[in-house]
Design a protein around this motif. Structure first.
Motif, PDB file in Angstrom:
ATOM      1  N   TYR A 266      35.849  86.655  59.912  1.00  0.00           N
ATOM      2  CA  TYR A 266      35.141  86.881  61.286  1.00  0.00           C
ATOM      3  C   TYR A 266      33.800  87.242  61.199  1.00  0.00           C
ATOM      4  O   TYR A 266      32.924  86.864  61.998  1.00  0.00           O
ATOM      5  CB  TYR A 266      35.872  88.202  62.024  1.00  0.00           C
ATOM      6  CG  TYR A 266      37.097  87.997  62.724  1.00  0.00           C
ATOM      7  CD1 TYR A 266      37.038  87.632  64.140  1.00  0.00           C
ATOM      8  CD2 TYR A 266      38.207  87.998  62.340  1.00  0.00           C
ATOM      9  CE1 TYR A 266      38.078  87.587  64.904  1.00  0.00           C
ATOM     10  CE2 TYR A 266      39.519  87.664  63.097  1.00  0.00           C
ATOM     11  CZ  TYR A 266      39.572  87.387  64.180  1.00  0.00           C
ATOM     12  OH  TYR A 266      40.541  86.995  65.007  1.00  0.00           O
ATOM     13  N   PHE A 267      33.624  87.788  59.664  1.00  0.00           N
ATOM     14  CA  PHE A 267      32.127  88.253  59.666  1.00  0.00           C
ATOM     15  C   PHE A 267      31.538  87.353  58.518  1.00  0.00           C
ATOM     16  O   PHE A 267      30.324  87.525  58.214  1.00  0.00           O
ATOM     17  CB  PHE A 267      31.890  89.815  59.051  1.00  0.00           C
ATOM     18  CG  PHE A 267      32.524  90.553  60.048  1.00  0.00           C
ATOM     19  CD1 PHE A 267      32.048  91.359  60.941  1.00  0.00           C
ATOM     20  CD2 PHE A 267      33.894  90.721  59.955  1.00  0.00           C
ATOM     21  CE1 PHE A 267      32.313  91.961  61.943  1.00  0.00           C
ATOM     22  CE2 PHE A 267      34.462  91.782  60.964  1.00  0.00           C
ATOM     23  CZ  PHE A 267      33.704  92.644  61.706  1.00  0.00           C
ATOM     24  N   SER A 269      30.019  84.294  58.193  1.00  0.00           N
ATOM     25  CA  SER A 269      28.862  83.299  58.345  1.00  0.00           C
ATOM     26  C   SER A 269      27.623  84.100  58.073  1.00  0.00           C
ATOM     27  O   SER A 269      26.513  83.566  57.528  1.00  0.00           O
ATOM     28  CB  SER A 269      28.838  82.801  59.835  1.00  0.00           C
ATOM     29  OG  SER A 269      28.697  83.833  60.524  1.00  0.00           O
ATOM     30  N   LYS A 270      27.521  85.717  58.279  1.00  0.00           N
ATOM     31  CA  LYS A 270      26.323  86.380  58.134  1.00  0.00           C
ATOM     32  C   LYS A 270      26.675  87.546  57.418  1.00  0.00           C
ATOM     33  O   LYS A 270      25.772  88.706  57.504  1.00  0.00           O
ATOM     34  CB  LYS A 270      25.481  86.797  59.596  1.00  0.00           C
ATOM     35  CG  LYS A 270      25.143  85.329  60.150  1.00  0.00           C
ATOM     36  CD  LYS A 270      23.854  84.972  59.354  1.00  0.00           C
ATOM     37  CE  LYS A 270      23.422  83.650  60.193  1.00  0.00           C
ATOM     38  NZ  LYS A 270      22.352  82.825  59.348  1.00  0.00           N
ATOM     39  N   LEU A 444      25.088  93.108  65.338  1.00  0.00           N
ATOM     40  CA  LEU A 444      25.475  91.550  64.877  1.00  0.00           C
ATOM     41  C   LEU A 444      24.434  90.336  65.431  1.00  0.00           C
ATOM     42  O   LEU A 444      24.101  89.622  64.390  1.00  0.00           O
ATOM     43  CB  LEU A 444      26.760  91.241  65.841  1.00  0.00           C
ATOM     44  CG  LEU A 444      27.966  92.127  65.424  1.00  0.00           C
ATOM     45  CD1 LEU A 444      29.196  91.978  66.211  1.00  0.00           C
ATOM     46  CD2 LEU A 444      28.286  92.022  63.875  1.00  0.00           C
ATOM     47  N   ARG A 445      23.771  90.545  66.493  1.00  0.00           N
ATOM     48  CA  ARG A 445      22.508  89.689  66.787  1.00  0.00           C
ATOM     49  C   ARG A 445      21.565  89.842  65.829  1.00  0.00           C
ATOM     50  O   ARG A 445      21.125  88.682  65.267  1.00  0.00           O
ATOM     51  CB  ARG A 445      22.075  89.759  68.131  1.00  0.00           C
ATOM     52  CG  ARG A 445      21.106  88.846  68.124  1.00  0.00           C
ATOM     53  CD  ARG A 445      20.554  89.006  69.976  1.00  0.00           C
ATOM     54  NE  ARG A 445      21.249  88.105  70.829  1.00  0.00           N
ATOM     55  CZ  ARG A 445      20.919  88.328  72.114  1.00  0.00           C
ATOM     56  NH1 ARG A 445      20.133  88.820  72.766  1.00  0.00           N
ATOM     57  NH2 ARG A 445      21.883  87.483  72.814  1.00  0.00           N
ATOM     58  N   TYR A 449      24.149  86.481  63.841  1.00  0.00           N
ATOM     59  CA  TYR A 449      25.592  86.038  64.274  1.00  0.00           C
ATOM     60  C   TYR A 449      25.290  85.304  65.658  1.00  0.00           C
ATOM     61  O   TYR A 449      24.671  85.831  66.567  1.00  0.00           O
ATOM     62  CB  TYR A 449      26.631  87.020  64.340  1.00  0.00           C
ATOM     63  CG  TYR A 449      27.268  87.728  63.273  1.00  0.00           C
ATOM     64  CD1 TYR A 449      28.218  86.896  62.403  1.00  0.00           C
ATOM     65  CD2 TYR A 449      26.747  88.648  62.686  1.00  0.00           C
ATOM     66  CE1 TYR A 449      28.687  87.445  61.305  1.00  0.00           C
ATOM     67  CE2 TYR A 449      27.232  89.161  61.530  1.00  0.00           C
ATOM     68  CZ  TYR A 449      28.179  88.492  60.790  1.00  0.00           C
ATOM     69  OH  TYR A 449      28.726  88.985  59.516  1.00  0.00           O
ATOM     70  N   GLU A 453      30.441  84.068  68.013  1.00  0.00           N
ATOM     71  CA  GLU A 453      31.023  84.726  67.082  1.00  0.00           C
ATOM     72  C   GLU A 453      30.924  86.270  67.481  1.00  0.00           C
ATOM     73  O   GLU A 453      31.857  87.020  67.253  1.00  0.00           O
ATOM     74  CB  GLU A 453      30.285  84.507  65.686  1.00  0.00           C
ATOM     75  CG  GLU A 453      30.695  83.140  65.210  1.00  0.00           C
ATOM     76  CD  GLU A 453      30.214  83.208  63.625  1.00  0.00           C
ATOM     77  OE1 GLU A 453      29.899  84.135  62.996  1.00  0.00           O
ATOM     78  OE2 GLU A 453      29.963  81.994  63.191  1.00  0.00           O
ATOM     79  N   ILE A 454      29.894  86.534  67.995  1.00  0.00           N
ATOM     80  CA  ILE A 454      29.827  87.882  68.514  1.00  0.00           C
ATOM     81  C   ILE A 454      30.810  88.319  69.535  1.00  0.00           C
ATOM     82  O   ILE A 454      31.540  89.377  69.680  1.00  0.00           O
ATOM     83  CB  ILE A 454      28.054  88.345  69.099  1.00  0.00           C
ATOM     84  CG1 ILE A 454      27.292  88.218  68.080  1.00  0.00           C
ATOM     85  CG2 ILE A 454      28.179  89.725  69.725  1.00  0.00           C
ATOM     86  CD1 ILE A 454      25.585  88.355  68.459  1.00  0.00           C
TER      87      ILE A 454
END
Length: 464
Positions: A266-267, A269-270, A444-445, A449, A453-454
């Motif tokens: 879930y996390f 990518s960043k 998250l932004r 993300y 995804e957020i």
């Protein structure tokens, strides 16, 4: 480890017994009638377990420095302060298998929630007639982050271990490893632990995670005899376990609750950018991510109380101030900028109490926007900030966001100013949950993300 430890501590020529209660994080030192001199206050002491003939040293970091101030011992050389009787002191952390002069370079973490964040089942292949465990450590995520002006390496790994004697037992393991430049600074070490712990508390949305200890690796100096029968220096690799105080933590959750931890995918990518945020500070030395707004446990997640309401709204205000663009209009910002210049000039030209008051006034000189207005601006967007309305409108479908913002404002003001004029309703709880969603969305932004995804993370992680 045992619930209690006992042994002795050497103070000069005195061997003093001690008892450590692990559950209470309480160290009791029995000086008795031995007048023991402690030349200077001690932030940490080293004890030796009574049942160990070799090694068995434990370092205890004390919450309050230990000093000899019980009484004065008068001798021919004058009077000096000494410790007597029984001393009780709380322990912040302790290190098993401790060796003095150790320099550390690696820290590893294993705990229940990590088993679900990065499952390790891929390390075993189950066939019809056999289990095949891979001895090759598999790296899932690896990156570097900045910490205290240095680059440190972070690795999320899965591996398998086997112990064999008259029978054999193999297991798969999830592990986070941090490698850093050699240091003997225990404050540096504990800072690492706190930041890693805050990251996973954020991921789990609760503080009572199983991360309460770590394994340290490093080297310490020793002596050996070479082939010429001469004493020479050598460096010995050491593995030491560090345990942190659990005094202010709720008990760990059941396996059923722990299973709800989101998978690391879930996390993914960043993940480096998000992890880095927990190692950063603002110019005022405040943490970028405020861990105080995370719930104490699953029970607290489902039962928003006064303390959590204040922490969540205060965290939102903190993020608005430190992470988001200025909310006021250009003309308002220009006006306040002019006022700052006038005040700065006044401060430079005056002294004493007037200067002190002017400095304090300058610190508070900021356009005042009520909490309600800030919530709506974060939801609807403004210059420099894209709206979160698509995310919020779906997660809070059917809710009046304007009404919830007004409710959050009224409830926060009641708690902060103790007006006793406001009676909270179910809507107040919904309003605080809305603010909590905004807190997570901002972080998250900021980590980079994308909205899809957020939305996916918030929908799975937070209660509504």
């Amino acid at each position: 480890m045992k619930a209690t430890n006992n042994g002795t501590i050497i103070f000069g020529n005195n061997e003093i017994p001690f008892l450590f209660d692990e559950e209470k994080d309480l160290l009791t030192i029995y000086f008795g009638n031995k007048c023991t001199e402690i030349p200077e206050p001690l932030n940490g002491i080293v004890g030796r377990e009574s049942d160990k003939m070799v090694g068995g040293y434990i370092y205890y970091s004390l919450s309050v420095p230990l000093s000899a101030d019980d009484c004065l011992l008068v001798t021919g050389g004058g009077a000096k302060s000494v410790a007597t009787g029984t001393h009780n002191t709380e322990v912040e952390f302790y290190i098993e298998s401790y060796q003095s002069s150790t320099v550390y370079n690696e820290m590893r973490f294993q705990f229940a929630e990590l088993d679900y964040f990065i499952p390790s089942h891929s390390q075993v292949e189950i066939k019809d007639d056999q289990f095949v465990f891979s001895r090759i450590k598999k790296n899932l995520y690896a990156f570097k982050v900045d910490y205290e002006g240095q680059k440190i390496a972070v690795s999320f790994d899965v591996k398998a271990e086997c112990k064999s004697s008259v029978n054999a037992r193999a297991t798969t393991i999830s592990e986070v490893t941090i490698r850093f430049p050699e240091t003997d600074d225990l404050e540096y070490i504990t800072g690492l632990y706190v930041r890693v712990r805050n990251f996973f508390s954020f991921i789990c949305n609760r503080k009572n995670i199983g991360l309460r200890s770590a394994t340290l690796y490093g080297n310490y100096p020793s002596k050996t005899i070479d082939e010429n029968k001469q004493h020479v220096d050598r460096s010995i690799t050491t593995k030491q376990n560090i345990h942190f105080s659990q005094k202010y933590l709720e008990p760990m959750e059941s396996e059923k609750k722990i299973k709800k931890v989101l998978n690391g995918k879930y996390f993914a990518s960043k993940l480096p950018e998000l992890f880095q945020m927990f190692f950063e500070r603002t110019c005022e030395e405040d943490a970028i991510v405020n861990a105080s707004s995370v719930h104490h446990s699953f029970k607290y997640r489902n039962l928003i109380d006064l303390e959590q309401s204040l922490h969540i709204t205060a965290t939102f205000e903190h993020y608005v101030k430190t992470l988001l663009p200025k909310m006021s209009s250009k003309s308002t910002l220009e006006f306040y900028g002019d006022m700052e210049k006038i005040l700065e000039k006044y401060i430079a030209e005056t002294t004493g109490k007037k200067q002190k008051k002017a400095k304090k006034f300058l610190e508070g000189l900021d356009p005042k926007i009520p909490l309600e207005g800030k919530i709506l601006k974060v939801c609807n967007g403004y210059a420099g900030w894209e709206p979160l309305s698509d995310i919020i409108s779906e997660l809070f479908a059917g809710e009046d966001i304007v009404a919830l913002a007004r409710e959050a404002n009224a409830w926060r003001n009641e708690l902060a100013h103790d007006k006793r004029e406001y009676i909270p309703t179910v809507e107040a709880i919904k309003a605080i949950r809305l603010v909590e969603h905004l807190n997570y969305a901002i972080i998250l932004r900021h980590a980079g993300y994308p909205e899809v995804e957020i939305k996916r993370i918030l929908s799975q992680l937070l209660a509504r």
